[in-house]
Design an enzyme around this catalytic site. Structure first.
Site, PDB file in Angstrom:
ATOM      1  N   ARG A 563       0.887  -1.115   0.102  1.00  0.00           N
ATOM      2  CA  ARG A 563       0.142   0.102   0.032  1.00  0.00           C
ATOM      3  C   ARG A 563       0.922   1.190   0.092  1.00  0.00           C
ATOM      4  NH1 ARG A 563      -5.364   1.049   1.046  1.00  0.00           N
ATOM      5  NH2 ARG A 563      -5.963  -1.261   1.518  1.00  0.00           N
ATOM      6  N   GLU A 596      -2.657  -7.738   3.917  1.00  0.00           N
ATOM      7  CA  GLU A 596      -4.188  -7.459   4.304  1.00  0.00           C
ATOM      8  C   GLU A 596      -4.758  -8.907   3.510  1.00  0.00           C
ATOM      9  OE1 GLU A 596      -5.801  -3.834   2.755  1.00  0.00           O
ATOM     10  OE2 GLU A 596      -4.337  -2.835   3.221  1.00  0.00           O
ATOM     11  N   GLU A 607     -10.294  -0.186  -5.141  1.00  0.00           N
ATOM     12  CA  GLU A 607      -9.261   0.709  -4.362  1.00  0.00           C
ATOM     13  C   GLU A 607      -7.811   0.559  -5.010  1.00  0.00           C
ATOM     14  OE1 GLU A 607      -8.410   1.497   0.206  1.00  0.00           O
ATOM     15  OE2 GLU A 607      -9.155  -0.578  -0.328  1.00  0.00           O
ATOM     16  N   ASP A 664     -12.132   7.853 -10.578  1.00  0.00           N
ATOM     17  CA  ASP A 664     -12.326   9.183 -10.244  1.00  0.00           C
ATOM     18  C   ASP A 664     -11.163   9.867 -11.114  1.00  0.00           C
ATOM     19  OD1 ASP A 664     -13.148  11.787  -9.111  1.00  0.00           O
ATOM     20  OD2 ASP A 664     -12.230  11.383  -7.374  1.00  0.00           O
ATOM     21  N   HIS A 875     -19.156  -5.129   1.436  1.00  0.00           N
ATOM     22  CA  HIS A 875     -18.688  -5.857   0.628  1.00  0.00           C
ATOM     23  C   HIS A 875     -18.396  -5.249  -0.699  1.00  0.00           C
ATOM     24  CE1 HIS A 875     -18.346  -9.111   3.488  1.00  0.00           C
ATOM     25  NE2 HIS A 875     -19.470  -9.455   3.445  1.00  0.00           N
ATOM     26  N   CYS A 877     -17.035  -5.524  -3.296  1.00  0.00           N
ATOM     27  CA  CYS A 877     -16.971  -6.677  -4.555  1.00  0.00           C
ATOM     28  C   CYS A 877     -18.497  -6.735  -5.049  1.00  0.00           C
ATOM     29  CB  CYS A 877     -16.391  -7.948  -4.136  1.00  0.00           C
ATOM     30  SG  CYS A 877     -14.835  -7.429  -3.421  1.00  0.00           S
TER      31      CYS A 877
END
Length: 909
Positions: A563, A596, A607, A664, A875, A877
């Site tokens: 990350r 993670e 993400e 975005d 969730h 997904c």
């Protein structure tokens, strides 16, 4: 029992009636559903029965006729009208022979009701709405049949009309219209131009003449004088492109005729319009055009199917030019009886004829093009809502809808050609490295998995013939959105249509060959199928390679990133894949964040994309500049980052489309135009650099002495990454060339070329290269316009949460009537726009609505236990919100706001 009623008016024609009632009362025959052919429309059935009735009572006029069901046959036994009506129904049921017209039948065609007896027998069709028998005195004077008229001119129509108006009897004109407009040869020869007649108007003249009607009582001399004046104006006027944009348009812009000259046809279109204008206002005459078109189209279809009529006689196109000028084609009678077969005929025209017709229509006014567009749109809508379609009975198999869509394509390209075009300013395509020659077949070819569309997306034949693309049109005459047919989109089975588009295109019609008629939501579904099939294909090939060559099985595009080092990790991994095997980019993406536990079912990828973009678009990195006024990013021409970074951005955008993710991203529209193959021009500065655009526009509009007052040269200056000024000569020795009134347009064009293309050439080429690595084999470019590509990547900014409420589903014991659910929606509707975006980001992984709006988003709200202090979870997904059953509305709001404000990262629940 359902059925149809056929009405035959059995009035006196040859023999006197047996009863007085025969002269006034029509015979009404009930046709049961069983006796009606399954595909015969009511109007067509009635029409055939009436033809049989006329054949039994009047004959065909051929003294040597051998048809036993014709009154002209030597051994035929005369019958009264009642018997003839019943016999006509029987002949219709057995599909008996109908005679062709014979010239010996005085001034008429037995197959077409244009004689006086046919008129009496068919008042509804021929405009005689009285339904009463004509007086015997009216039949005594000899009638002018105009048998010598084999084609029509404007003068001849007005001459016959004048005679008819004087006698208050329009039957001679009705017969002439019926004979000429139902004959292909007669129509081809009609309304020809006089030698040396004026050429079509330019764009400015068409605007000046829109809405102007000719005086109906004006004689021919005055008309010719007006035409000559218009011709002189046409030759004298100029058509500069882009004048509407304050002179900021490039010199290459303009309409088709301004570059290639007007399209000439032998038919006098203006004369046809005047004739229609005079005649269609008369109800007694109007019906004759409909009946004529019904008789004309079967013969035209045969000519186009089995004979090369256009190759031998290019004037055959006049038929379609003349018919399409009829302003009543959109009426229900035409839509049901005539237009389906007429559209089928038009779609059978050879490609050069279709292109010529398109070029001709492109010279028409906006109102005329809109009328034709609405005619075909109404035919499609009328047919779609009149039928039921499902997976077994596809709209793709409806000949009427398919033919109308093909005809609408001509109007669409006429609309494109008639708009402001930019056929130049194309981005240079990078040449692909030639594949190494191999004497053997590849594994893909052996397995039937060879790649399709290696040379890019397919090109529409009409588009190629015309030499333009939809992308070339900066501003069409009619907005593209008006060509979308929503009823058709609602019934289209996109999975089947996609199969026809990719596999069975020769034998089956796909509406993706007419992408203008589909909305962005429908097209995105087609793109989704294409992407999923490509992913499946890559997995299959990988599995087979692992078996045949012993390679390690890796059917997915897996990215494992940290990350806090997301750019470095993603760049290294994607760069290796792009060099070793770019096809791996078309595998399904799976992202894993190191440390993670989230399993990527779509949410982790969302993400990943967002974090990469946040890092790349960080102003501190310097890859892009940010405009505070427009809130848009642009490539930094002074960026120190290498090309690999920009290639990564392009790959990310391509992967987002390929994996159906919304990003975005805030680019001006010119970026998407450049991705689709068009260079930026000065008009694009209005969106990307509005301050510069306004300055250049004021320069073009300045009325004073530009050289002395402005004191600018062809050398421009800008600042680099460190704020130091750098200069650039737009032309050689630009610092010594002053900008004047004469060369200011060139200055503006060169300035825009530098800002939008040359200064960022290195960065944008790398960016586009990455984008095309993923999308090169996709139908993206042939289906979507630049604004639709932006919608695919960025989603919709319009957030309608009431539409989302309507489509949300519930699970775990919740339903829409639960107290907690009612409290939830009341709370969400009170959120600010920023909080609503945070909620979407928390629940779906993006703060944008998908293509089609939030109503297309399938969100699930599931129960996550009784009242608790735990926060709601999601969730992303599956677009699922896990909501505990909080006791109070206030607690629900407090817990929900905290969850959406501090949400980041993935964990196992």
């Amino acid at each position: 029992m359902p059925g149809y009623v056929a009405r035959v008016d059995a009035k006196w024609s040859k023999s006197p009636p047996l009863h007085d009632s025969d002269t006034t009362q029509p015979i009404v025959i009930y046709i049961s559903e069983d006796s009606k052919p399954s595909r015969m429309k009511r109007a067509a059935a009635k029409h055939l029965i009436e033809r049989y009735f006329r054949q039994l009572t009047e004959g065909c006029g051929n003294g040597a006729c051998t048809n036993e069901f014709c009154a002209s046959c030597l051994g035929f036994q005369p019958m009264d009208n009642n018997a003839a009506a019943i016999r006509a129904l029987e002949l219709y049921k057995i599909n008996a022979k109908l005679c062709d017209p014979h010239p010996s039948k005085k001034g008429i065609s037995a197959a077409f009701p244009d004689n006086h007896s046919a008129k009496d027998a068919h008042p509804a069709l021929m405009g005689d709405h009285n339904g009463t028998m004509a007086d015997k005195d009216d039949l005594l004077p000899p009638r002018e049949d105009f048998r010598e008229v084999h084609y029509l001119t404007e003068d001849k129509v007005y001459e016959i009309l004048s005679i008819c108006e004087g006698k208050k009897d329009y039957s001679p004109l009705i017969r002439v219209i019926g004979r000429i407009f139902s004959s292909a040869d007669g129509l081809v020869q009609s309304f020809r131009k006089d030698p040396g007649q004026h050429r079509p108007h330019t764009k400015e003249q068409r605007k000046a003449h829109q809405g102007k009607d000719e005086d109906k009582d004006e004689d021919e001399k005055e008309r010719n004088t007006a035409m000559e004046q218009e011709s002189e104006e046409s030759q004298a006027s100029a058509s500069p492109g882009g004048a509407a944009s304050g002179g900021a348009a490039s010199a290459e812009e303009g309409r088709l005729e301004d570059r290639l000259g007007p399209v000439e046809v032998s038919v006098d279109v203006e004369a046809v319009r005047r004739v229609y204008g005079r005649l269609l206002s008369n109800e007694k005459i109007e019906a004759a055009f409909l009946n004529a078109l019904v008789y004309l189209t079967p013969h035209v279809e045969l000519d186009l199917t089995y004979l090369d009529v256009y190759d031998t006689n290019p004037d055959y196109l006049n038929i379609f030019v003349i018919v399409m000028e009829n302003s009543n084609l959109h009426s229900p009678e035409y839509l049901e009886m005539a237009m389906p077969l007429f559209c089928k005929c038009m779609s059978k025209l050879p490609l050069p004829a279709l292109a010529k017709l398109t070029r001709l229509w492109s010279q028409y006014s906006i109102e005329q093009i809109r009328r034709m567009m609405e005619t075909f749109q109404q035919l499609i809508t009328f047919t779609v809502i009149s039928n039921e379609y499902d997976s077994e009975h596809l709209v793709n198999d409806d000949d009427c809808v398919v033919a109308a869509a093909k005809c609408l394509k001509l109007v669409f390209y006429a609309n494109v050609l008639g708009g402001d075009l930019e056929t130049d300013h194309n981005e240079e395509e990078e040449e692909e490295e030639p594949a190494s020659e191999s004497s053997g077949l590849t594994l893909q070819e052996l397995l039937g998995e060879e790649r399709r569309n290696k040379k890019g997306p397919r090109v529409d034949p009409l588009e190629k013939e015309l030499g333009i693309r939809t992308l070339d049109c900066r501003r069409p005459l009619i907005p593209f959105e008006e060509f979308v047919n929503e009823p058709l989109n609602d019934v289209l089975e996109m999975d089947k249509d996609f199969t026809f588009f990719k596999v069975d295109s020769e034998s089956k019609f796909s509406f993706q060959t007419c992408p203008f008629i589909l909305n962005a939501c429908t097209k995105s579904l087609g793109l989704y199928y294409d992407n999923r099939i490509s992913m499946y294909s890559e997995r299959r090939i990988t599995a087979l390679y692992s078996l045949v060559q012993g390679q390690q099985l890796n059917p997915y595009l897996r990215l494992k990133v940290r990350r806090d080092h997301i750019i470095d990790d993603a760049l290294v991994r994607l760069e290796m894949i792009a060099m070793e095997n770019p096809a791996d980019l078309r595998k399904q993406l799976f992202v894993e964040f190191e440390g993670e536990q989230g399993v990527d079912e779509g949410g982790v990828s969302k993400e990943f994309f967002q974090l990469v973009l946040e890092e790349m678009f960080n102003p501190d990195i310097g890859m892009f500049t940010y405009d505070e006024s427009t809130k848009l990013f642009w490539f930094n021409p002074s960026s120190l980052e290498n090309e690999a970074q920009f290639t990564l951005i392009g790959i990310v955008l391509g992967l987002a489309i390929y994996n159906n993710c919304i990003l975005d991203v805030h680019f001006p529209m010119v970026v998407y135009r450049k991705l689709m193959g068009k260079k930026g021009t000065c008009l694009d500065l209005a969106d990307s650099h509005p301050v510069l655009y306004q300055s250049l526009k004021e320069l073009l509009e300045y009325e004073g002495n530009v050289e002395e007052d402005m004191m600018i040269t062809f050398q421009i200056s800008q600042t680099d990454l460190f704020g130091d000024p750098i200069t650039y000569d737009l032309k050689e020795y630009g610092d010594k060339i002053p900008v004047t009134v004469e060369n200011r347009k060139e200055f503006v064009s060169l300035y825009a070329e530098y800002v939008l293309n040359k200064s960022v050439e290195r960065q944008f080429k790398a960016f586009r290269r990455g984008f095309q690595m993923v999308t090169n084999e996709s139908p993206l470019r042939c289906l979507f316009r630049p604004e639709e590509v932006e919608l695919l990547i960025c989603g919709s900014r319009n957030l309608d949460f009431y539409a989302l409420e309507e489509t949300t589903e519930y699970d775990g014991g919740y339903n829409k009537d639960c107290r907690i659910i009612k409290d939830f929606w009341e709370t969400v509707h009170t959120f600010s726009d920023e909080d609503k975006r945070l909620f979407l980001q928390f629940t779906t992984g993006t703060d944008r609505a998908p293509v089609g709006g939030l109503g297309k988003l399938k969100m699930i709200i599931a129960k996550n236990g009784p009242d608790t202090d735990r926060l709601p979870t999601s969730h992303t997904c599956f677009n699922a919100l896990l909501l505990p059953e909080y006791d109070t509305k206030e607690k629900l709001k407090e817990r929900l706001l905290k969850a959406i404000t501090y949400a980041k990262g993935f964990g196992m629940l």
